[in-house]
Design a protein around this motif. Sequence first.
Motif, PDB file in Angstrom:
ATOM      1  N   ILE A 269     -66.373  50.955 -10.297  1.00 57.60           N
ATOM      2  CA  ILE A 269     -65.698  52.170 -10.628  1.00 57.60           C
ATOM      3  C   ILE A 269     -64.698  52.495  -9.104  1.00 57.60           C
ATOM      4  O   ILE A 269     -65.639  52.528  -8.187  1.00 57.60           O
ATOM      5  CB  ILE A 269     -66.354  53.357 -11.031  1.00 57.60           C
ATOM      6  N   PRO A 270     -63.573  52.646  -9.138  1.00 56.18           N
ATOM      7  CA  PRO A 270     -62.983  53.104  -8.136  1.00 56.18           C
ATOM      8  C   PRO A 270     -63.616  54.397  -7.232  1.00 56.18           C
ATOM      9  O   PRO A 270     -63.523  55.336  -7.976  1.00 56.18           O
ATOM     10  CB  PRO A 270     -61.347  53.499  -8.405  1.00 56.18           C
ATOM     11  N   ALA A 271     -63.889  54.213  -6.166  1.00 59.71           N
ATOM     12  CA  ALA A 271     -64.800  55.330  -5.437  1.00 59.71           C
ATOM     13  C   ALA A 271     -63.807  56.248  -4.528  1.00 59.71           C
ATOM     14  O   ALA A 271     -64.288  57.165  -4.188  1.00 59.71           O
ATOM     15  CB  ALA A 271     -65.951  54.734  -4.926  1.00 59.71           C
ATOM     16  N   LEU A 272     -62.621  55.568  -4.044  1.00 60.10           N
ATOM     17  CA  LEU A 272     -61.888  56.299  -3.130  1.00 60.10           C
ATOM     18  C   LEU A 272     -60.686  57.002  -3.530  1.00 60.10           C
ATOM     19  O   LEU A 272     -60.278  56.454  -4.854  1.00 60.10           O
ATOM     20  CB  LEU A 272     -61.280  55.280  -1.943  1.00 60.10           C
ATOM     21  N   ARG A 273     -60.424  58.094  -3.247  1.00 57.95           N
ATOM     22  CA  ARG A 273     -59.198  59.043  -3.466  1.00 57.95           C
ATOM     23  C   ARG A 273     -58.778  59.557  -2.615  1.00 57.95           C
ATOM     24  O   ARG A 273     -59.429  60.555  -1.827  1.00 57.95           O
ATOM     25  CB  ARG A 273     -59.432  59.727  -4.710  1.00 57.95           C
ATOM     26  N   VAL A 274     -57.424  59.523  -2.147  1.00 62.67           N
ATOM     27  CA  VAL A 274     -56.536  60.270  -1.158  1.00 62.67           C
ATOM     28  C   VAL A 274     -55.877  61.378  -1.735  1.00 62.67           C
ATOM     29  O   VAL A 274     -55.242  61.298  -2.774  1.00 62.67           O
ATOM     30  CB  VAL A 274     -55.706  59.232  -0.423  1.00 62.67           C
ATOM     31  N   TRP A 275     -56.430  62.655  -0.982  1.00 63.89           N
ATOM     32  CA  TRP A 275     -55.495  63.876  -1.719  1.00 63.89           C
ATOM     33  C   TRP A 275     -54.564  64.280  -0.485  1.00 63.89           C
ATOM     34  O   TRP A 275     -54.585  64.537   0.501  1.00 63.89           O
ATOM     35  CB  TRP A 275     -56.576  64.881  -1.488  1.00 63.89           C
ATOM     36  N   GLY A 276     -53.359  64.517  -1.122  1.00 62.88           N
ATOM     37  CA  GLY A 276     -52.281  65.395  -0.453  1.00 62.88           C
ATOM     38  C   GLY A 276     -51.570  66.409  -1.241  1.00 62.88           C
ATOM     39  O   GLY A 276     -51.916  66.399  -2.153  1.00 62.88           O
ATOM     40  N   GLN A 277     -50.880  67.061  -0.454  1.00 67.84           N
ATOM     41  CA  GLN A 277     -50.090  68.273  -1.179  1.00 67.84           C
ATOM     42  C   GLN A 277     -48.544  68.065  -1.176  1.00 67.84           C
ATOM     43  O   GLN A 277     -48.155  67.488  -0.049  1.00 67.84           O
ATOM     44  CB  GLN A 277     -50.202  69.590  -0.563  1.00 67.84           C
ATOM     45  N   ILE A 291     -49.222  62.882   2.723  1.00 71.12           N
ATOM     46  CA  ILE A 291     -50.080  61.647   3.109  1.00 71.12           C
ATOM     47  C   ILE A 291     -49.013  60.761   3.537  1.00 71.12           C
ATOM     48  O   ILE A 291     -47.859  60.308   2.974  1.00 71.12           O
ATOM     49  CB  ILE A 291     -50.935  61.116   1.945  1.00 71.12           C
ATOM     50  N   GLY A 292     -49.594  59.763   4.412  1.00 72.23           N
ATOM     51  CA  GLY A 292     -48.535  58.285   4.836  1.00 72.23           C
ATOM     52  C   GLY A 292     -49.460  57.488   5.195  1.00 72.23           C
ATOM     53  O   GLY A 292     -50.498  57.478   4.999  1.00 72.23           O
ATOM     54  N   ARG A 293     -48.848  56.423   6.017  1.00 67.85           N
ATOM     55  CA  ARG A 293     -49.452  55.087   6.593  1.00 67.85           C
ATOM     56  C   ARG A 293     -50.696  55.634   7.308  1.00 67.85           C
ATOM     57  O   ARG A 293     -51.601  54.661   7.526  1.00 67.85           O
ATOM     58  CB  ARG A 293     -48.489  54.569   7.418  1.00 67.85           C
ATOM     59  N   ARG A 294     -50.793  56.730   7.922  1.00 69.81           N
ATOM     60  CA  ARG A 294     -52.135  57.130   8.705  1.00 69.81           C
ATOM     61  C   ARG A 294     -53.362  57.531   7.714  1.00 69.81           C
ATOM     62  O   ARG A 294     -54.252  57.608   8.331  1.00 69.81           O
ATOM     63  CB  ARG A 294     -51.860  58.274   9.469  1.00 69.81           C
ATOM     64  N   ASP A 295     -52.979  57.664   6.434  1.00 72.63           N
ATOM     65  CA  ASP A 295     -54.064  58.045   5.792  1.00 72.63           C
ATOM     66  C   ASP A 295     -54.383  57.328   4.554  1.00 72.63           C
ATOM     67  O   ASP A 295     -55.600  57.675   3.829  1.00 72.63           O
ATOM     68  CB  ASP A 295     -53.405  59.630   4.900  1.00 72.63           C
ATOM     69  N   THR A 296     -53.931  56.254   4.118  1.00 74.15           N
ATOM     70  CA  THR A 296     -53.907  55.402   3.061  1.00 74.15           C
ATOM     71  C   THR A 296     -53.483  53.940   3.355  1.00 74.15           C
ATOM     72  O   THR A 296     -52.429  53.833   4.119  1.00 74.15           O
ATOM     73  CB  THR A 296     -53.225  55.997   2.083  1.00 74.15           C
ATOM     74  N   PRO A 297     -54.106  52.882   2.952  1.00 79.81           N
ATOM     75  CA  PRO A 297     -53.767  51.709   2.751  1.00 79.81           C
ATOM     76  C   PRO A 297     -52.451  51.306   2.053  1.00 79.81           C
ATOM     77  O   PRO A 297     -52.129  52.099   1.217  1.00 79.81           O
ATOM     78  CB  PRO A 297     -54.897  50.864   2.241  1.00 79.81           C
ATOM     79  N   PHE A 298     -51.561  50.520   2.630  1.00 80.56           N
ATOM     80  CA  PHE A 298     -50.261  50.081   2.037  1.00 80.56           C
ATOM     81  C   PHE A 298     -50.299  48.637   2.099  1.00 80.56           C
ATOM     82  O   PHE A 298     -49.181  48.302   1.706  1.00 80.56           O
ATOM     83  CB  PHE A 298     -49.393  50.891   2.524  1.00 80.56           C
ATOM     84  N   ASP A 299     -51.171  47.729   2.773  1.00 78.30           N
ATOM     85  CA  ASP A 299     -51.001  46.374   2.862  1.00 78.30           C
ATOM     86  C   ASP A 299     -50.786  45.562   1.622  1.00 78.30           C
ATOM     87  O   ASP A 299     -50.341  44.362   1.496  1.00 78.30           O
ATOM     88  CB  ASP A 299     -51.619  46.006   3.949  1.00 78.30           C
ATOM     89  N   GLU A 300     -51.554  46.289   0.603  1.00 75.76           N
ATOM     90  CA  GLU A 300     -51.718  45.470  -0.497  1.00 75.76           C
ATOM     91  C   GLU A 300     -51.280  46.278  -2.000  1.00 75.76           C
ATOM     92  O   GLU A 300     -51.970  46.360  -3.061  1.00 75.76           O
ATOM     93  CB  GLU A 300     -53.316  44.917  -0.961  1.00 75.76           C
ATOM     94  N   GLY A 301     -50.248  47.051  -1.546  1.00 70.88           N
ATOM     95  CA  GLY A 301     -49.853  47.792  -2.531  1.00 70.88           C
ATOM     96  C   GLY A 301     -49.793  49.586  -2.268  1.00 70.88           C
ATOM     97  O   GLY A 301     -50.792  49.660  -1.250  1.00 70.88           O
ATOM     98  N   MET A 302     -48.850  50.164  -2.641  1.00 67.47           N
ATOM     99  CA  MET A 302     -48.788  51.722  -2.330  1.00 67.47           C
ATOM    100  C   MET A 302     -49.913  52.467  -2.860  1.00 67.47           C
ATOM    101  O   MET A 302     -50.524  51.855  -4.075  1.00 67.47           O
ATOM    102  CB  MET A 302     -47.491  52.068  -2.999  1.00 67.47           C
ATOM    103  N   PRO A 303     -50.046  53.472  -2.698  1.00 70.64           N
ATOM    104  CA  PRO A 303     -51.136  54.279  -3.227  1.00 70.64           C
ATOM    105  C   PRO A 303     -50.736  54.547  -4.650  1.00 70.64           C
ATOM    106  O   PRO A 303     -49.610  54.673  -4.905  1.00 70.64           O
ATOM    107  CB  PRO A 303     -51.366  55.505  -2.316  1.00 70.64           C
ATOM    108  N   ILE A 304     -51.587  55.034  -5.473  1.00 72.24           N
ATOM    109  CA  ILE A 304     -51.343  55.086  -6.996  1.00 72.24           C
ATOM    110  C   ILE A 304     -51.722  56.689  -7.006  1.00 72.24           C
ATOM    111  O   ILE A 304     -52.610  56.954  -7.321  1.00 72.24           O
ATOM    112  CB  ILE A 304     -52.219  54.217  -7.604  1.00 72.24           C
ATOM    113  N   PRO A 305     -50.621  57.341  -7.425  1.00 72.21           N
ATOM    114  CA  PRO A 305     -50.896  58.855  -8.004  1.00 72.21           C
ATOM    115  C   PRO A 305     -51.532  58.953  -9.217  1.00 72.21           C
ATOM    116  O   PRO A 305     -51.162  58.188 -10.281  1.00 72.21           O
ATOM    117  CB  PRO A 305     -49.476  59.552  -8.470  1.00 72.21           C
ATOM    118  N   GLU A 306     -52.726  59.565  -9.300  1.00 72.82           N
ATOM    119  CA  GLU A 306     -53.624  59.368 -10.493  1.00 72.82           C
ATOM    120  C   GLU A 306     -53.741  60.757 -11.140  1.00 72.82           C
ATOM    121  O   GLU A 306     -53.617  61.054 -12.423  1.00 72.82           O
ATOM    122  CB  GLU A 306     -55.066  59.109 -10.174  1.00 72.82           C
ATOM    123  N   VAL A 307     -53.930  61.909 -10.432  1.00 70.32           N
ATOM    124  CA  VAL A 307     -54.289  63.227 -10.875  1.00 70.32           C
ATOM    125  C   VAL A 307     -53.594  64.344 -10.099  1.00 70.32           C
ATOM    126  O   VAL A 307     -53.295  64.098  -8.970  1.00 70.32           O
ATOM    127  CB  VAL A 307     -55.721  63.780 -10.995  1.00 70.32           C
TER     128      VAL A 307
END
Length: 382
Positions: A269-277, A291-307
């Motif tokens: 189960i994905p355990a990590l979630r990055v939150w931004g406003q 949120i930006g490159r300081r906060d989330t990985p981006f080398d294997e795909g962009m973060p995925i908005p979920e909720v």
Amino acid sequence: MTLYAAALENNIATMAAYCRDRGVELAPHGKTTLAPQLFRRQIAAGAWGISVATPDQIALCRSSGISRIFLANEFVDQDAIAWVISELADDRDFEFLCYVDSVEGVHLIADGLRAARTDRPFDVVIEVGYEGGRTGCRSAEAAREVAAAAAAVSGLRVIGVAGYEGGIGHELSDDVLRSVREYLGFVHSVGSELTAAGLVTDSGSGIILSAGGSIFFDEVVEAFSQDLLPGQRPRVLLRGGSYVSHDSGIYSRLSPFTRPGALPSYRLIPALRVWGQVLSCPEAGLALVNIGRRDTPFDEGMPIPEVARRGKDGPLRDVRACSVSQLNDQHAFVTVPGKMDLEVGDWVGFGISHPCTAFDKSHLLPVVDEDYHVIDFIRTYF
Ligand SMILES: Cc1ncc(COP(=O)(O)O)c(C=O)c1O
């Protein structure tokens, strides 16, 4: 960035159960999280010890009370080699092994052993690579030469053969799978050859064959299930690291436990979630989130908005129809399809792709329960 307690617990237990079921051992790669609290939980669940990539990661494990460490890398720093040799001499419960892929590398360790005059053996595994890949002997002849050089050094024990298939490809195409299988077959055949030549020592429970990240470990288990010599089963040591948090991107697509046609009865189960406003919605269909490159990985795909959530405790709504087109240092460009509404001030939770470049973004990760209450913190040491 938050860690979901239940997902973390599930993932640690799932991988431990898989290894138990298959009769293989696990030295989870510690470089993914550099979080000793997680190392201890992985070990408590049955892991043999922790794999690391660098001398400073060995030091982190030592200072965190981890007694079995596998440097799944070449070891060439003479001061660090001397330090490990002295740690082995001082602590009979400390077990250590590392890769070696060159006669020069053997000599560096031999120099350390000669200077220390210790009675503790120093264990290495011969690293086998592939053309165009990273470190590792490229041929059986090269592996034999390194193993023979090591076997000739008093106090140095060659206890197995290792490799890493994860760099071959990040997709499940026929070509990649064929190359992974060929490579793992080659690692196994080098193990058999060195065993037959008497160049490897059984350190207790079998000659070690080690490989396996979090994508092709099922292939590793399959390839290494064959005897090295008739009646002589290898001791298989997997080294997955990313499984511990799993993700919503590359590992969700490729893990043997979550990809299409996944192995039944094991689930990550994905355990990590990055939150931004949402900072601004300056054009139709575009929201800028903080949120930006300081906060989330981006080398294997962009973060995925979920909720997304409005206000402090509005209900969560699904925003998987949105996507991130671009990341700056502190801004995400979120594409918002017509029907979705994101307003300034809304909270957006993003799944991530690639755990190994996620944990290094935070020194302290809040662990949350199902109701998003913070119940713990995980400290990382990047
Ligand atoms: C040598 C080695 N072993 C194991 C792993 C763990 O692979 P994963 O991150 O897919 O779990 C890595 C990751 O890069 C690695 O380099």
